[in-house]
Structure formats: C-alpha cells, structure tokens
Design a protein around this motif. Structure first.
Motif, short mmCIF file in Angstrom:
data_model
loop_
_atom_site.label_atom_id
_atom_site.label_comp_id
_atom_site.label_asym_id
_atom_site.label_seq_id
_atom_site.Cartn_x
_atom_site.Cartn_y
_atom_site.Cartn_z
N ARG A 38 -39.56 18.21 -29.19
CA ARG A 38 -39.29 19.61 -29.46
C ARG A 38 -38.85 20.33 -28.18
O ARG A 38 -37.94 21.17 -28.21
N ALA A 39 -39.47 20.00 -27.06
CA ALA A 39 -39.09 20.61 -25.78
C ALA A 39 -37.64 20.28 -25.45
O ALA A 39 -36.88 21.16 -25.00
N ALA A 40 -37.24 19.04 -25.69
CA ALA A 40 -35.86 18.63 -25.42
C ALA A 40 -34.89 19.37 -26.33
O ALA A 40 -33.81 19.78 -25.91
N GLU A 41 -35.29 19.55 -27.57
CA GLU A 41 -34.45 20.27 -28.54
C GLU A 41 -34.21 21.71 -28.09
O GLU A 41 -33.09 22.23 -28.14
N ILE A 42 -35.28 22.37 -27.65
CA ILE A 42 -35.17 23.77 -27.21
C ILE A 42 -34.30 23.86 -25.95
O ILE A 42 -33.44 24.73 -25.83
N ALA A 43 -34.53 22.95 -25.02
CA ALA A 43 -33.75 22.95 -23.78
C ALA A 43 -32.27 22.73 -24.06
O ALA A 43 -31.40 23.40 -23.48
N ASP A 44 -31.97 21.81 -24.96
CA ASP A 44 -30.57 21.51 -25.29
C ASP A 44 -29.91 22.68 -26.02
O ASP A 44 -28.74 22.98 -25.80
N THR A 45 -30.66 23.32 -26.90
CA THR A 45 -30.10 24.40 -27.72
C THR A 45 -29.88 25.67 -26.93
O THR A 45 -28.83 26.34 -27.07
N TYR A 46 -30.84 26.02 -26.06
CA TYR A 46 -30.80 27.33 -25.40
C TYR A 46 -30.56 27.26 -23.89
O TYR A 46 -30.33 28.30 -23.26
N GLY A 47 -30.64 26.07 -23.34
CA GLY A 47 -30.39 25.94 -21.91
C GLY A 47 -31.51 26.45 -21.02
O GLY A 47 -31.31 26.65 -19.82
N VAL A 48 -32.70 26.64 -21.59
CA VAL A 48 -33.82 27.16 -20.81
C VAL A 48 -34.67 26.01 -20.27
O VAL A 48 -34.64 24.89 -20.81
N LEU A 49 -35.43 26.33 -19.25
CA LEU A 49 -36.36 25.36 -18.69
C LEU A 49 -37.55 25.18 -19.63
O LEU A 49 -38.14 26.16 -20.10
N THR A 50 -37.90 23.95 -19.94
CA THR A 50 -39.13 23.65 -20.69
C THR A 50 -40.00 22.83 -19.76
O THR A 50 -39.55 21.83 -19.19
N THR A 51 -41.24 23.24 -19.60
CA THR A 51 -42.09 22.61 -18.58
C THR A 51 -43.55 22.75 -18.96
O THR A 51 -43.89 23.20 -20.06
N ASP A 52 -44.43 22.40 -18.03
CA ASP A 52 -45.87 22.50 -18.25
C ASP A 52 -46.33 23.93 -17.99
O ASP A 52 -45.61 24.75 -17.40
N LEU A 53 -47.55 24.24 -18.41
CA LEU A 53 -48.07 25.60 -18.32
C LEU A 53 -48.16 26.10 -16.88
O LEU A 53 -47.77 27.22 -16.58
N THR A 54 -48.65 25.26 -15.99
CA THR A 54 -48.82 25.68 -14.60
C THR A 54 -47.49 26.09 -13.98
O THR A 54 -47.36 27.14 -13.35
N THR A 55 -46.47 25.27 -14.18
CA THR A 55 -45.15 25.57 -13.63
C THR A 55 -44.55 26.80 -14.29
O THR A 55 -43.93 27.64 -13.64
N ALA A 56 -44.75 26.93 -15.59
CA ALA A 56 -44.17 28.05 -16.33
C ALA A 56 -44.77 29.39 -15.89
O ALA A 56 -44.05 30.38 -15.74
N VAL A 57 -46.07 29.41 -15.69
CA VAL A 57 -46.76 30.66 -15.38
C VAL A 57 -46.48 31.11 -13.94
O VAL A 57 -46.47 32.30 -13.64
N GLU A 58 -46.23 30.15 -13.06
CA GLU A 58 -45.96 30.49 -11.67
C GLU A 58 -44.71 31.38 -11.59
O GLU A 58 -43.63 31.00 -12.00
N GLY A 59 -44.89 32.57 -11.10
CA GLY A 59 -43.77 33.50 -10.97
C GLY A 59 -43.45 34.30 -12.21
O GLY A 59 -42.58 35.16 -12.20
#
Length: 285
Positions: free
Chosen positions: A40-61
C-alpha cells in the motif's frame, strides 16, 4: 499551507485527505505518509509522488500529525509518538480522524501540552465534499484550529464545535450519508416496483438526491421552504409526503439520530470504541 503534514495511515481516509491537500495546492515536499503495508505504501508513493516512511522519520520536522488509523490502532500510534525524542522543539499538532476517540484520551496518554484537535469527517471526503466537525483540545491555539480548518477545507466544508457536540455531529453528518443512501435505496426499489429498470431508477434517484443537495447548500433557502416549493396543494408530492407522515418517517429519523448519538457516546472512552458512524466505512482505514 507551508507546514509539513505527516499522515499516519494510508487507507481510504488518509488517501482522501492526501489527494485533497495536493489538489488544494499543498506541495508534495510538505506531505509524508506512514503506512505499515509495504504494498500500500508503494501504491501511494507511485500515485502521488509523496514520501512514505516510518513514523519516526515522518514526524521529524512535521508540524501536523494526522492520525488516520482505525480506532483500535490509535493507542499504538500514541505510544509511538510519546516515545519519540523531539530534539527540534517543534510543536506537533495532533489531528485525530479516528471515530469515537476523545481528545482527553490523547491528552491523558501524551506528554503534557500537546495540542489535540479531533475531526469527524464523513464519507463524502472521498469526493472532496465532506462535512467535517472540528473540536479543539485545551492546549490547541486559535492558530492550530485555523490550520486544521484550512486543511480539512481541502476536502469539503468545516464546522468548529465544542467536543460536547461531537456525538450530535456524528449523528447528523458523520453517519448522515448512510441515511441518504438508505433513502436512495428505497427510492430505487420503489421505482422498480413501478416498472422502471433498476438502472433507470438508480439514475433517477441519484441525480435527484444530488440536485436536491445542491439546492439546499446553494439556494440559501431552508429545507422547509424548499420542500414547500415542490409541494402543490393536493398534488402528487403532497400525496407522497402524507404517506411519510402516516408512517412516522420524521419521527424515525429523529429516533435514528438519537440512537446514533448514544452509540457514539458509548464509544467515547477511547481507542477501543466502535467505529460505527465513521467517516469512510465501518472499519475506517
């Protein structure tokens, strides 16, 4: 909207918000999605071009963390958030889209001072026409509220209410689309009984409900005035409405809304709450 937004949960509701934000002009670089399913993460990344990652990385910043997971998964997200070492002193606004999970549930489990904003959208979020109720926690500033209102406006209309009214919001708009679908289903069945094909009856009912909704939102007239304008004395519509009254449809709608609000209140204790009345589906994801 220049603040970085981390969306935790890549299900239909998370994707709907992501799509709405991008459509409204939010930059791809300012959005990140946390999704545990690799496919599902790969699908979202491919469709919208956004970064999909883990919670720690996502929340940073990130200045906004949107919790868009099923109610049963909320505590896991809260626990992970509370463990994160925030060295940049950035204030994270926690936006909860999880049905039935109260602001106090978050505030009691997170470190003191976290601004929490609870949102109840509905299924029309999937087409950018949601009606969302927004309630702010005790640490949320007006700036925080304005930010979330702007964010949710990307997928529809927004009404700010005290959390004490959130069960009522759930009863009217959160679960409301199901009431409209129920009426449409009944209209289609009636049309088939009158000799229409199911496809014909579905087209007639769907467009009629759509048009009525646009009239209600755009005309400036009340439901009572609009109903009266369609109802000629002794005419066909009057005959139909007499049957609604004879079968106490108005009373049934009232009882249904109160039952929905009561069920919502039963689940108000936290993440174990049922997600009935959820914005997207009974199993909100």
């Amino acid at each position: 909207m220049s603040q970085r937004i981390a969306i935790v949960g890549g299900g239909r509701i998370g994707e709907a918000l992501l799509a709405g934000l991008l459509e409204s002009g939010t930059q791809v670089k300012d959005l990140v999605v946390v999704e545990h399913s690799a496919a599902r993460a790969a699908e979202i990344a491919d469709t919208y071009g956004v970064l999909t990652t883990d919670l720690t990385t996502a929340v940073e910043g990130a200045s906004v963390v949107v919790v868009a997971v099923k109610p049963k998964d909320v505590d896991g997200v809260i626990e992970a958030l509370s463990r994160l070492d925030d060295d940049d002193d950035l204030e994270h606004v926690i936006v909860s889209l999880a049905a039935g999970v109260t602001i106090s549930h978050y505030e009691n489990k997170l470190p003191a001072g976290f601004p929490i904003i609870r949102v109840m959208p509905n299924t029309a979020m999937l087409v950018g026409e949601s009606m969302s109720g927004v309630s702010a926690g005790r640490f949320a500033s007006q700036e925080n509220i304005d930010l979330v209102v702007a964010m949710m406006s990307s997928v529809g209309k927004v009404l700010v209410v005290p959390e004490s009214q959130m069960d009522a919001v759930t009863a009217i708009s959160g679960s409301g689309p199901a009431y409209a679908f129920f009426l449409a289903e009944a209209m289609v069945d009636a049309g088939v009984g009158l000799g229409l094909t199911r496809a014909q009856a579905t087209q007639l009912a769907a467009q009629t409900i759509k048009g009525a909704g646009i009239l209600l939102t755009d005309s400036g007239s009340s439901p009572t005035d609009l109903r009266a304008a369609v109802t000629s004395p002794g005419g066909t519509t009057a005959a139909a409405l007499r049957e609604f009254e004879r079968h106490a449809v108005r009373s049934a709608v009232n009882e249904a809304a109160f039952a929905c609000a009561a069920r919502s209140a039963e689940g108000a204790g936290g993440a174990s709450a049922s997600s009935e009345g959820a914005a997207v589906s009974p199993d909100r994801s």
